[in-house]
Design an enzyme around this catalytic site. Structure first.
Site, PDB file in Angstrom:
ATOM      1  N   ASN A   9       0.876  -1.054   0.124  1.00 22.69           N
ATOM      2  CA  ASN A   9      -0.159  -0.206   0.076  1.00 22.69           C
ATOM      3  C   ASN A   9       0.842   1.157  -0.001  1.00 22.69           C
ATOM      4  O   ASN A   9       1.543   1.672   1.110  1.00 22.69           O
ATOM      5  CB  ASN A   9      -1.015  -0.222   1.232  1.00 22.69           C
ATOM      6  CG  ASN A   9      -1.618   1.266   1.457  1.00 22.69           C
ATOM      7  OD1 ASN A   9      -1.869   2.016   0.622  1.00 22.69           O
ATOM      8  ND2 ASN A   9      -2.324   1.587   2.395  1.00 22.69           N
ATOM      9  N   TRP A  10       0.901   1.923  -1.120  1.00 19.80           N
ATOM     10  CA  TRP A  10       1.882   2.843  -1.203  1.00 19.80           C
ATOM     11  C   TRP A  10       1.356   4.347  -0.827  1.00 19.80           C
ATOM     12  O   TRP A  10       2.049   5.059  -0.487  1.00 19.80           O
ATOM     13  CB  TRP A  10       2.230   3.167  -2.898  1.00 19.80           C
ATOM     14  CG  TRP A  10       3.113   2.268  -3.377  1.00 19.80           C
ATOM     15  CD1 TRP A  10       3.391   0.934  -2.825  1.00 19.80           C
ATOM     16  CD2 TRP A  10       3.712   2.086  -4.847  1.00 19.80           C
ATOM     17  NE1 TRP A  10       4.157   0.269  -3.748  1.00 19.80           N
ATOM     18  CE2 TRP A  10       3.967   0.996  -4.960  1.00 19.80           C
ATOM     19  CE3 TRP A  10       3.533   3.200  -5.865  1.00 19.80           C
ATOM     20  CZ2 TRP A  10       4.740   0.735  -6.079  1.00 19.80           C
ATOM     21  CZ3 TRP A  10       4.121   2.742  -7.032  1.00 19.80           C
ATOM     22  CH2 TRP A  10       4.933   1.500  -7.183  1.00 19.80           C
ATOM     23  N   LYS A  11       0.144   4.196  -0.398  1.00 23.95           N
ATOM     24  CA  LYS A  11      -0.547   5.488   0.213  1.00 23.95           C
ATOM     25  C   LYS A  11      -0.118   6.641  -0.543  1.00 23.95           C
ATOM     26  O   LYS A  11      -0.038   6.474  -1.931  1.00 23.95           O
ATOM     27  CB  LYS A  11       0.175   5.770   1.710  1.00 23.95           C
ATOM     28  CG  LYS A  11      -0.046   4.606   2.659  1.00 23.95           C
ATOM     29  CD  LYS A  11       0.229   4.857   4.099  1.00 23.95           C
ATOM     30  CE  LYS A  11      -0.125   3.319   4.865  1.00 23.95           C
ATOM     31  NZ  LYS A  11      -0.069   3.630   6.181  1.00 23.95           N
ATOM     32  N   HIS A  94      -9.537   1.255   4.543  1.00 23.18           N
ATOM     33  CA  HIS A  94      -8.245   1.458   5.444  1.00 23.18           C
ATOM     34  C   HIS A  94      -8.488   2.374   6.475  1.00 23.18           C
ATOM     35  O   HIS A  94      -9.327   3.426   6.233  1.00 23.18           O
ATOM     36  CB  HIS A  94      -7.196   2.103   4.492  1.00 23.18           C
ATOM     37  CG  HIS A  94      -5.670   1.906   4.922  1.00 23.18           C
ATOM     38  ND1 HIS A  94      -5.439   3.142   5.963  1.00 23.18           N
ATOM     39  CD2 HIS A  94      -4.842   1.375   4.764  1.00 23.18           C
ATOM     40  CE1 HIS A  94      -4.330   2.725   6.177  1.00 23.18           C
ATOM     41  NE2 HIS A  94      -3.736   1.566   5.943  1.00 23.18           N
ATOM     42  N   GLU A  96      -6.944   4.677   7.680  1.00 19.69           N
ATOM     43  CA  GLU A  96      -6.696   6.311   7.274  1.00 19.69           C
ATOM     44  C   GLU A  96      -7.881   7.001   6.640  1.00 19.69           C
ATOM     45  O   GLU A  96      -8.127   8.095   6.868  1.00 19.69           O
ATOM     46  CB  GLU A  96      -5.252   6.390   6.449  1.00 19.69           C
ATOM     47  CG  GLU A  96      -4.152   6.287   7.407  1.00 19.69           C
ATOM     48  CD  GLU A  96      -2.896   5.640   6.684  1.00 19.69           C
ATOM     49  OE1 GLU A  96      -2.850   5.567   5.286  1.00 19.69           O
ATOM     50  OE2 GLU A  96      -2.056   5.133   7.431  1.00 19.69           O
ATOM     51  N   GLU A 166      -5.533  -4.672  10.561  1.00 17.45           N
ATOM     52  CA  GLU A 166      -4.500  -3.702  10.653  1.00 17.45           C
ATOM     53  C   GLU A 166      -4.818  -3.010  11.810  1.00 17.45           C
ATOM     54  O   GLU A 166      -5.430  -2.216  11.922  1.00 17.45           O
ATOM     55  CB  GLU A 166      -4.332  -2.836   9.771  1.00 17.45           C
ATOM     56  CG  GLU A 166      -3.908  -3.407   8.365  1.00 17.45           C
ATOM     57  CD  GLU A 166      -3.258  -2.349   7.298  1.00 17.45           C
ATOM     58  OE1 GLU A 166      -2.354  -2.736   6.686  1.00 17.45           O
ATOM     59  OE2 GLU A 166      -3.950  -1.404   7.123  1.00 17.45           O
ATOM     60  N   GLY A 172       2.463   2.429  10.585  1.00 14.78           N
ATOM     61  CA  GLY A 172       3.438   3.541  10.527  1.00 14.78           C
ATOM     62  C   GLY A 172       4.185   4.091  11.675  1.00 14.78           C
ATOM     63  O   GLY A 172       4.627   5.095  11.860  1.00 14.78           O
ATOM     64  N   SER A 212       3.495  -1.953  10.303  1.00 15.61           N
ATOM     65  CA  SER A 212       4.758  -1.941  10.491  1.00 15.61           C
ATOM     66  C   SER A 212       5.690  -3.391  10.321  1.00 15.61           C
ATOM     67  O   SER A 212       6.403  -3.760  10.940  1.00 15.61           O
ATOM     68  CB  SER A 212       5.217  -1.529  12.028  1.00 15.61           C
ATOM     69  OG  SER A 212       4.751  -0.314  12.049  1.00 15.61           O
ATOM     70  N   GLY A 234       5.158   1.536   4.515  1.00 14.79           N
ATOM     71  CA  GLY A 234       6.137   2.000   4.446  1.00 14.79           C
ATOM     72  C   GLY A 234       7.356   0.975   3.738  1.00 14.79           C
ATOM     73  O   GLY A 234       8.050   1.671   2.998  1.00 14.79           O
TER      74      GLY A 234
HETATM   75  P1  PGA Z   1       2.926   0.323   7.440  1.00 14.33           P
HETATM   76  O1  PGA Z   1       1.695   0.797   6.862  1.00 14.33           O
HETATM   77  O2  PGA Z   1       3.391  -0.863   6.874  1.00 14.33           O
HETATM   78  O3  PGA Z   1       3.779   1.611   7.037  1.00 14.33           O
HETATM   79  O4  PGA Z   1       2.678   0.295   8.913  1.00 14.33           O
HETATM   80  C1  PGA Z   1       0.558  -0.552   6.804  1.00 14.33           C
HETATM   81  C2  PGA Z   1      -0.931   0.040   6.016  1.00 14.33           C
HETATM   82  O5  PGA Z   1      -1.304   0.958   6.351  1.00 14.33           O
HETATM   83  O6  PGA Z   1      -1.572  -0.537   5.264  1.00 14.33           O
END
Ligand code: PGA
Length: 254
Positions: A9-11, A94, A96, A166, A172, A212, A234
């Site tokens: 997931n590149w966001k 997600h 976010e 998640e 993150g 993470s 990330g």
């Molecule tokens: P992260 O993000 O690996 O940077 O913690 C995971 C995600 O939000 O899918």
């Protein structure tokens, strides 16, 4: 045997040029078999990346979509448009999106239905906040999200889903759920799916862990029976760390 999935997931990272470079490098990397690899670039880069990974083993996903096919919905992107851009997957719900853009289980439910209608595999995200975990409410929160977002779905469609557990506090932050805790929640999700859709469908659903994930914690997480892969943020932005995660996952699941 469920084929593991490692999805990146590149966001909101990478320009088209950077995304193209990543896709070329990943396509050229020696990836082990026995694992579904998916990358989810921002909308702007989907079409360009699709041109590169077409006819490779790498799948393409988007990070969100609206549930309608077309219409006066300024700023939204439809399932038809994602298919047109070459996507086979879409991340939905997600944390976010839930946290910053007000997404609800009900809205996620509409999106899941629309994605499945258009042969897009939804990667449905669920997970508790730190406050909820500390209040001992993890199970209740995750169960509510699974229930609400999968409402009205039949077993034939449910088995096509990918679900990603998640924990919000692990995204993150560099804090990972312990493999034990992650397995407990993934198991809970599979039990809920079995209640809703029957044991056979529940056994087919891929349930990932995200938060993470790094090359050095992949093996421990993937060693758990109900963790079928990872949704990586990330560490998916760099070809070397992403491929290291894929290799770890494959060697664990063999
Ligand atoms: P992260 O993000 O690996 O940077 O913690 C995971 C995600 O939000 O899918």
């Amino acid at each position: 045997m469920r084929e593991p999935v490692i999805a990146g997931n590149w966001k909101m990272y990478k320009t088209i040029g950077q995304a193209v470079k990543f896709a070329e490098d990943l396509k050229g990397a020696p990836l082990p078999g026995g694992c579904r690899v998916v990358i989810c670039p921002p909308f702007t880069a989907l079409s360009a990346v699709s041109g590169i990974i077409k006819n490779s083993r790498i799948g393409l996903g988007a990070q969100n979509m609206y549930h309608r096919e077309e219409g006066a919905f300024t700023g939204e992107v439809s399932p038809l448009m994602l298919k047109d851009a070459g996507c086979g997957y879409v991340i939905l719900g997600h944390s976010e999106r839930r946290q910053y853009f007000g997404e609800t289980d009900q809205g996620v439910n509409l999106k899941i239905m629309a994605a499945l209608d258009h042969q897009l595999t939804p990667v449905v995200c669920v997970g508790e906040t730190l406050e909820e975990r500390e209040a001992g409410r993890t199970g209740e929160v995750v169960a509510g999200q699974v229930d609400g977002s999968l409402s009205g779905l039949g077993a034939d469609l449910a088995e096509k889903l990918i679900i990603a557990y998640e924990p919000v506090w692990a995204i993150g932050t560099g804090r990972t759920a312990s493999a034990f805790d992650a397995q407990q929640v993934n198991r809970l999700i599979r039990d809920l799916l079995a209640d809703k859709f029957g044991g056979e469908a529940a056994q087919k659903v891929r349930i990932l862990y995200g938060g993470s994930v790094k090359p050095d914690n992949t093996a421990e997480l993937m060693g758990q029976p109900d963790i079928d892969g990872a949704l990586v943020g990330g560490a998916s932005l760099d070809v070397a760390s992403f491929t290291a995660i894929i290799k770890e996952a494959v060697s664990c699941k063999q």
